[in-house]
Write a protein that holds these residues in place. Sequence first.
Motif, PDB file in Angstrom:
ATOM      1  N   HIS A 177      -6.592   0.060  -3.965  1.00 48.22           N
ATOM      2  CA  HIS A 177      -5.703   0.883  -4.782  1.00 48.22           C
ATOM      3  C   HIS A 177      -6.011   0.685  -6.264  1.00 48.22           C
ATOM      4  O   HIS A 177      -5.756  -0.375  -6.822  1.00 48.22           O
ATOM      5  N   ASN A 199       0.695   4.048  -2.889  1.00 49.94           N
ATOM      6  CA  ASN A 199       0.358   5.427  -2.531  1.00 49.94           C
ATOM      7  C   ASN A 199       1.459   6.419  -2.911  1.00 49.94           C
ATOM      8  O   ASN A 199       1.200   7.613  -3.058  1.00 49.94           O
ATOM      9  N   SER A 253       0.831  -1.213   0.000  1.00 52.64           N
ATOM     10  CA  SER A 253       0.000   0.000   0.000  1.00 52.64           C
ATOM     11  C   SER A 253       0.859   1.254   0.000  1.00 52.64           C
ATOM     12  O   SER A 253       0.543   2.245  -0.678  1.00 52.64           O
TER      13      SER A 253
END
Length: 203
Positions: A55, A24, A20
């Motif tokens: 995502h 990001n 993640s």
Amino acid sequence: MAVNPYYWKLSNEQMIEYFSEIANAVSIDTYLYNIPQLTKQEIPLEVITALVESHRNIRGIKETVADFGRIRKVVNVIQERYSGFAVFTAFDEHLVNGYMIGAAGSINGTANFLPEVSVNLLKALQTSDFNTVQKLHRQLSSLMEIYDINTSLFSTFKEGVYYRWFNEQSTGVRKPFSIYEKETRKKVGKIIDSIIEQGVFNE
């Protein structure tokens, strides 16, 4: 392409957090890289699902696995559920079987120095030209001999690339991988030439 950490085994939660943060931190599409023979841990299906749902830029995965059942599970469980997610096989011999069950394609090693074989094989699959599929799949399978030349596989692939297109130059492989079979380029070149001489990949 993002690979999971090696050495220490991660929990699902730790792996989700790791990927993640990568997703990001970038604005481009991100692809997971599952290569458990080097990381010593597969990326679990539950982790892939959680990442894809969280995502939008995680768009696929490269599956470098010997177990074809793993590829089938990722295709059936993840790719069919999330239409924007693509599964790519890695080992050359999995290209045909992977495509036949719905994989998006293959990111395979021999395409670095003989891309014509894999590209034309995929085209033959797309047009259901199974006579050509059989010929090219046999060629691709015979190229797997290259994997046995050195322990450091990428050293072999670099020699293959340089034999095909930059044969007058040295590869400049960095230490400690600069120590490998001295006859690598000659051995790889012999295999490459045997495929080129067959001429099937130009059809």
